[in-house]
Write an enzyme that holds these catalytic residues in place. Structure first.
Site, PDB file in Angstrom:
ATOM      1  N   GLY B 131       0.862  -1.166   0.000  1.00 15.19           N
ATOM      2  CA  GLY B 131       0.000   0.000   0.000  1.00 15.19           C
ATOM      3  C   GLY B 131       0.900   1.218   0.000  1.00 15.19           C
ATOM      4  O   GLY B 131       1.411   1.633  -1.047  1.00 15.19           O
ATOM      5  N   SER B 132       1.173   1.723   1.215  1.00 17.72           N
ATOM      6  CA  SER B 132       2.131   2.818   1.332  1.00 17.72           C
ATOM      7  C   SER B 132       3.499   2.385   0.798  1.00 17.72           C
ATOM      8  O   SER B 132       4.236   3.171   0.210  1.00 17.72           O
ATOM      9  CB  SER B 132       2.259   3.235   2.795  1.00 17.72           C
ATOM     10  OG  SER B 132       1.013   3.676   3.279  1.00 17.72           O
ATOM     11  N   GLN B 339     -21.402  15.189  17.302  1.00 20.64           N
ATOM     12  CA  GLN B 339     -21.542  15.630  18.692  1.00 20.64           C
ATOM     13  C   GLN B 339     -22.663  16.662  18.821  1.00 20.64           C
ATOM     14  O   GLN B 339     -23.458  16.610  19.749  1.00 20.64           O
ATOM     15  CB  GLN B 339     -20.203  16.216  19.180  1.00 20.64           C
ATOM     16  CG  GLN B 339     -20.135  16.433  20.691  1.00 20.64           C
ATOM     17  CD  GLN B 339     -20.139  15.114  21.457  1.00 20.64           C
ATOM     18  OE1 GLN B 339     -19.784  14.069  20.912  1.00 20.64           O
ATOM     19  NE2 GLN B 339     -20.564  15.159  22.702  1.00 20.64           N
ATOM     20  N   GLY B 343     -27.631  12.269  20.061  1.00 21.61           N
ATOM     21  CA  GLY B 343     -28.102  10.928  19.719  1.00 21.61           C
ATOM     22  C   GLY B 343     -28.558  10.803  18.273  1.00 21.61           C
ATOM     23  O   GLY B 343     -28.352   9.781  17.632  1.00 21.61           O
ATOM     24  N   GLU B 366      -5.225   7.387  -1.102  1.00 18.38           N
ATOM     25  CA  GLU B 366      -4.286   8.208  -1.875  1.00 18.38           C
ATOM     26  C   GLU B 366      -3.183   8.791  -0.987  1.00 18.38           C
ATOM     27  O   GLU B 366      -2.804   9.948  -1.106  1.00 18.38           O
ATOM     28  CB  GLU B 366      -5.033   9.283  -2.674  1.00 18.38           C
ATOM     29  CG  GLU B 366      -6.010   8.603  -3.633  1.00 18.38           C
ATOM     30  CD  GLU B 366      -6.446   9.462  -4.807  1.00 18.38           C
ATOM     31  OE1 GLU B 366      -5.698  10.337  -5.229  1.00 18.38           O
ATOM     32  OE2 GLU B 366      -7.555   9.216  -5.300  1.00 18.38           O
ATOM     33  N   SER B 369      -2.264   9.864   6.154  1.00 17.78           N
ATOM     34  CA  SER B 369      -1.735  11.077   6.798  1.00 17.78           C
ATOM     35  C   SER B 369      -0.247  10.912   7.095  1.00 17.78           C
ATOM     36  O   SER B 369       0.538  11.854   6.976  1.00 17.78           O
ATOM     37  CB  SER B 369      -2.495  11.361   8.089  1.00 17.78           C
ATOM     38  OG  SER B 369      -3.764  11.882   7.806  1.00 17.78           O
TER      39      SER B 369
END
Lengths: 264, 382
Positions: B131-132, B339, B343, B366, B369
């Site tokens: 992947g990476s 948040q 609910g 893609e 991080s």
């Protein structure tokens, strides 16, 4: 078919909070977004579809300031050919009749078969401009049009008008004519990037009242039949009953009223 | 220096926004529920010229640029992530390698239908063990009697398995370089080629309606001429395409976050607690102020990265920065949006719960991080 489409830039108030401004004669538009009047968008599409089928030209006209160029360019991007924007400080305070006078002055020198407007503006809801324009131009008209068929010789059209309860009234009329278009008559397209690029090269002719041979007294408040006095929020009338209390209570009261009136 | 879009781009934004509101919004919940690929929407996007925005008109495109493309991805993501990623992967991954590195003949044959939106494009880089670490690519191709014979597996591939998918460009090992490292090349494999098998759709956390699958190549033979560009240039090619892809993912993140913000503002004005709309409480106001600030910063910088790419200037660092910042701020915006909804935000029928699930992949796809931080660090000379 040579066609003219009149478009209006209007604030989008469907999902916004609307407040009356300091003048009391308008709403505060500073935080609103703007777009083409919905019915006008269908009018543009109808003209472009006819042009695509039969050939001809579509000329876009709007009364308004430079901001209105956005709505004009969008109509050009979809297939309009030329455009006129009528801008003059004296137009302020014009009612539908005065607006129609300015439009008629711009259109009367043109060779046209059909002039399209939206049936109703989203902001003032007057439904006046199209029919007044037809009278001033001295041509036939049909309002709330939901079907347009060009008859074989291209000199006559058959139009379907939307009446109450979904009824359609069909009429034949000779051209030239003004048609005020109802929403839902077609499926308006979306301007493509390619079209927008091409529209950037088309010129928007800016016309003042003197360019149109009109005097300032013929438009604005002086030239209008209706003058806007003030806006007020709707007041609670005698006919309205406001239910108060906890949600359970108000729901029960509402249910009782609906049952009593035989509505459920 | 005025950071404003010109009239052309402003009109285009408004046109795409109208499209997304009218044509996509009414179908969002149904797409999420059924997970069915939105063929009707893609067809309408093609009619509007959205499937080939950055490519020249002579190849069936709209003659636009990366900035126009970013704006379109952003506006569609504001309403629906599945449609946005379909457009993004089709353009940046499926079409870009053919446009940038294909021969004239390859462009005529493969790019034109993609740019016109008659077919959907895909790119296959990721593998179960690569992947990476793309250098660990295992899928290989050997040249035999004028044909590439391909063996291997690609995973998490977008757009390869729809009824309108044309084919997939994949990274493959085509030999060993003089320095002993793997020689990586890109080869185009048309759908329907014997030995090219497409697995059923994955069940994903978000982006339910987008098409994501595993692809298997088993003695799959394609003509030698299906090599994209030169042999051994696969790495350089996909890095160049990824720079564009990262800008587009940043735009997708900005759009998703904008969707979160608008939903949250509307809800904060309606939801009454303790006798007033919750938007009157600073606790909620500050969340919204932070969301709006981060979105504005991400948008401005994403446009800068796109403008650099359009100007032909170096932009690897900026593309990574835009992708890193936008995807992380989007995840935070989605967390805060849920948040604010409390609910209700946990219920699937609320848009923010879908945005929340859609957002996470933006920090992964893609280039994670972590990879973005590596790229930026290298650009800093570290």
């Amino acid at each position: 078919m040579n066609m003219v489409v009149c478009v209006k830039r209007v604030p989008d108030t469907a999902e916004s909070e609307v407040h009356i401004d300091a003048s009391g004669k308008d709403i505060d538009k500073s935080k609103l977004s703007f777009g083409i009047n919905e019915a006008d968008n269908y009018a543009v599409e109808e003209a472009i579809q006819i042009k695509e089928r039969l050939g001809g030209t579509v000329n876009v006209i709007s009364v308004g300031g430079k901001d209105s160029d956005e709505q004009i360019r969008m109509a050009l991007a979809k297939g309009g050919d030329e455009a006129i924007r009528i801008e003059d400080p004296a137009m302020a305070g014009s009612d539908g009749f005065a607006i129609a006078k300015a439009l008629a002055a711009a259109i009367k020198g043109m060779e046209f078969d059909i002039v399209f407007t939206g049936a109703l503006a989203d902001d003032d809801g007057s439904a006046v401009v199209g029919v007044a324009l037809a009278e001033l131009l001295g041509v036939n008209h049909a309002a709330y049009v939901k079907k347009v068929e060009i008859l074989e010789d291209g000199k006559k059209i058959k139009v379907g008008r939307e009446l109450e309860g979904g009824l359609m009234e069909f009429l034949e009329m000779e051209l030239p004519a003004v048609l005020t278009i109802q929403t839902g008559i077609n499926e308006p397209r979306y301007a493509s990037f390619k079209g927008i690029k091409q529209a950037a090269k088309k010129e928007i002719a800016i016309k003042s009242l003197s360019d149109l041979g009109l005097d300032a007294s013929e438009v604005g408040e002086a030239g209008s039949w209706a003058v806007l006095e003030k806006f007020t929020p709707p007041v609670v009338g005698e006919m309205a009953e406001i239910l108060t209390g906890e949600p359970e209570e108000t729901a029960a009261k509402l249910a009782a009223i609906l049952k009593e009136k035989g509505l459920v | 220096m005025l950071f404003e879009l010109d009239e052309e781009k402003t009109l285009f934004r408004n046109s795409v926004r109208d499209f997304a509101e009218q044509e996509i919004r009414p179908k969002v919940e149904e797409m999420w529920e059924s997970g069915e690929f939105p063929y009707d929407i893609i067809e309408k996007m093609a009619d509007m010229g959205l499937m080939g925005i950055p490519w020249p008109e002579e190849y069936g495109g709209s003659g636009g640029d990366e900035l126009a493309f970013a704006i379109a991805v952003e506006e569609i993501a504001r309403v629906d992530g599945s449609c946005a990623i379909t457009l993004e992967a089709h353009t940046c991954l499926g079409s870009a390698p053919i446009y940038h590195f294909g021969t004239e003949e390859q462009k005529r044959e493969w790019l034109v239908p993609l740019a016109q939106g008659k077919a959907l494009g895909a790119f296959g880089l990721t593998e179960p063990e690569a992947g990476s670490d793309a250098g660990n690519t295992k899928t290989n191709a050997r040249l035999e009697k004028g044909q590439w014979v391909i063996n291997g597996t690609k995973c998490f591939i977008t757009n390869a398995g729809t009824d309108i998918s044309a084919g997939v460009t994949i990274t493959v090992v085509t030999g060993t370089r003089e320095d002993g490292k793997k020689e990586i090349s890109n080869i185009y494999v048309p759908k329907g080629t014997p030995g090219y098998n497409i697995a059923p759709k994955y069940k994903k956390m978000g982006w339910h309606a987008s098409d994501t699958r595993e692809l298997h190549f088993d003695e799959c033979r394609v003509p030698e001429g299906n090599l994209i560009g030169k042999r051994g240039e696969g790495f350089r090619q996909f890095l160049k395409c990824l720079d564009g892809g990262r800008i587009a993912i940043a735009a997708l993140a900005v759009g998703t976050a904008q969707g979160c913000l608008e939903e949250s503002i509307r809800y904060a004005k309606e939801r009454v607690q303790f006798g007033q709309p919750i938007g009157k409480f600073q606790a909620i106001q500050f969340k919204l102020a932070d969301m709006a600030t981060n979105i504005e910063l991400a948008r401005t910088f994403t446009y800068k990265a796109a403008a650099l790419r359009d100007a032909g200037k170096p932009h690897t660092k900026e593309a990574s920065m835009a992708k890193l910042f936008a995807s992380e701020m989007c995840m935070q915006a989605a967390v805060q949006a849920v948040q604010i909804f409390g609910g209700y935000g946990y219920m699937e029928e609320y848009a923010v719960s879908r945005f929340f699930r859609d957002a996470k992949i933006l920090e992964i796809g893609e280039g994670t991080s972590e990879v973005q931080r590596l790229v930026i660090s290298r650009e800093l000379g570290l």
